[in-house]
Structures are given as structure tokens and as C-alpha cells.
Design an enzyme around this catalytic site. Sequence first.
Site, PDB file in Angstrom:
ATOM      1  N   SER A   1      10.460 -92.001   1.699  1.00  0.00           N
ATOM      2  CA  SER A   1      10.445 -90.541   1.634  1.00  0.00           C
ATOM      3  C   SER A   1      10.746 -89.928   2.994  1.00  0.00           C
ATOM      4  O   SER A   1      10.275 -90.408   4.029  1.00  0.00           O
ATOM      5  CB  SER A   1       9.062 -90.056   1.190  1.00  0.00           C
ATOM      6  OG  SER A   1       8.809 -90.365  -0.143  1.00  0.00           O
ATOM      7  N   GLY A   2      11.506 -88.853   2.986  1.00  0.00           N
ATOM      8  CA  GLY A   2      11.805 -88.143   4.216  1.00  0.00           C
ATOM      9  C   GLY A   2      13.016 -88.648   4.953  1.00  0.00           C
ATOM     10  O   GLY A   2      13.519 -87.981   5.861  1.00  0.00           O
TER      11      GLY A   2
ATOM     12  N   HIS B   1       6.236 -83.554   1.052  1.00  0.00           N
ATOM     13  CA  HIS B   1       5.206 -84.289   0.311  1.00  0.00           C
ATOM     14  C   HIS B   1       4.612 -85.437   1.109  1.00  0.00           C
ATOM     15  O   HIS B   1       3.578 -85.994   0.722  1.00  0.00           O
ATOM     16  CB  HIS B   1       5.770 -84.798  -1.033  1.00  0.00           C
ATOM     17  CG  HIS B   1       6.647 -85.992  -0.920  1.00  0.00           C
ATOM     18  ND1 HIS B   1       8.024 -85.922  -0.990  1.00  0.00           N
ATOM     19  CD2 HIS B   1       6.350 -87.298  -0.751  1.00  0.00           C
ATOM     20  CE1 HIS B   1       8.532 -87.142  -0.869  1.00  0.00           C
ATOM     21  NE2 HIS B   1       7.535 -87.998  -0.725  1.00  0.00           N
TER      22      HIS B   1
ATOM     23  N   ASP C   1      11.348 -79.551  -0.891  1.00  0.00           N
ATOM     24  CA  ASP C   1      10.569 -80.656  -0.341  1.00  0.00           C
ATOM     25  C   ASP C   1      11.070 -81.061   1.041  1.00  0.00           C
ATOM     26  O   ASP C   1      11.608 -82.157   1.239  1.00  0.00           O
ATOM     27  CB  ASP C   1      10.604 -81.836  -1.315  1.00  0.00           C
ATOM     28  CG  ASP C   1       9.617 -82.933  -0.960  1.00  0.00           C
ATOM     29  OD1 ASP C   1       8.739 -82.688  -0.109  1.00  0.00           O
ATOM     30  OD2 ASP C   1       9.724 -84.036  -1.529  1.00  0.00           O
TER      31      ASP C   1
END
Length: 258
Positions: free
Chosen positions: A210-211, A68, A116
Site C-alpha cells: 500500500s502507498g 489508509h 486514498d
Amino acid sequence: MKVLGLPILTVLFFGICPAFGGRPRGRILRGQEAGAHQMPYMASLQEDGKHVCGGFLIAPQWVLSAAHCLEDTVNGTFQVLLGAHSLSNDEPHKRLYSVRRLIPHPGSGRNHNDDDLLLLQLSEPAALGTHVQTLPLQREDREVPAGTLCRVAGWGFTSNTRKRPDKLQYVDLPVMSRAQCNERTFHDGDITEKMMCAESKQKDSCKGDSGGPLICNGIAEGVVATGSRVCGNWKKPGIYTRIAPYLTWINEVMGLAN
């Protein structure tokens, strides 16, 4: 999946198609600054010199992150900063790498949190050393016991006023069982077997994290995916994509692209 022969900076938008439940994708709240270069596997995914998402080095030429994160780019391209503690200060081992390929998992998409994951192939292998190292992945497909204290790190917001740090932050969070996380009070059945949760009682990952990796006992168990609109909301525990169920895909992509 064929990835050989793709041009530099090709983006494979497999299923990247509006955001799930209005939640901010990826979301370190009330943590603390990490020791300088204490986490030499951490990567900053950047566009036009600005931090967008986290990631982590899993092989000399490969970074793992969240699919994402592609939603937050203007033109779908990244550079990857390795060897950094501060995003702005000069540091002798800090280096920005261009990206040869961006490969999201084919099951990922804007309107859900499934699959994801994003693999980034660097234009060349990273120069490994004290300040730049790979992080081992969990290779046994098993649940992390509830209550296990795990660490998440990143350069994401440190408050809900959108304050962003210059130096790497981290927070330790206890894992929540999938059964509890799926209770109506929390995520009401949305957490699949390929996801895991960590408690978010005021301490949490936040926008920009994120990530990044969720690390339990020195092993990357998950990747920061999503959570509450308001970071630190105890009713919406942080959601992480488990890594072990995706090892075959990860290994296939890295092998095919060599």
C-alpha cells in the site's frame, strides 16, 4: 486547509474514520527482486522499526503514500526509510527520517476507497543522489490505455501465507480499462474516475505494498490502494488511486507547509 504551525508528528485525521468491504488495504505477489537501488524513489513507512506501508519521494522533503496506511499504526506515527534495498542489511546510503507532518486527503476514510492519499513531510529534506531520487508525477489528467504494462514495487507480502521479503520486489501488470473493471464480474461499479485498475491474474500487489507507486512509462500514475482478500485473485483487480486529479491538492499542501 491550514497546516502551518502544527507541532512535529501532528496527524491530520481528515475523515479517517470500519474497512471497506472487508478488503485488505493495499495488497507483490509472484514478482521478482528489484535490482539494488534500481528504484531510488521508494520509501518504507515504518513504525517501531517495522515496515508498514510503501511510499515514494516526490520532492526532497515530501513522500506520497496511501491514507489508509494510518489505520495500521498503533500511535499514528511513522518514520520514513529512504535509500534502502534491504530492510535489514546495512547499506551506506540508507537513512531513516522522522516525520514532521502526516496529511491524509480530507476525503479519505476507513469505510471507502475514495481519495486514498497521504502526504508525509520529512523533518528535513532528503539527501538526494544516485540512491535517493524523486519520482515524477503524471500531470496530465488522462486515462492510461488499457493493456499498458505498468510497474508496482514494494516490500509487501510475496505470498498469501504472509511471507514478507527483506529486499525490494516488483511486478509488471497490465492496466485494465475502468469500464471492464466496473463490470459485475470484477468491482461492480465501485471504480470512480479518480481510480484505475491493473490485472491481478496470479501476479499482484499485496499487503504491505500500500502507498507504493504504479509507474507507467517512467511516470507515477497511481498509488496502491486495495484489492482482493486473496492477492492474485483475477476477479478482483488491484485498485490504484490516480494521481493527476489530485495535483492541485498535492501542490497546495506542499506549498502551505513550507
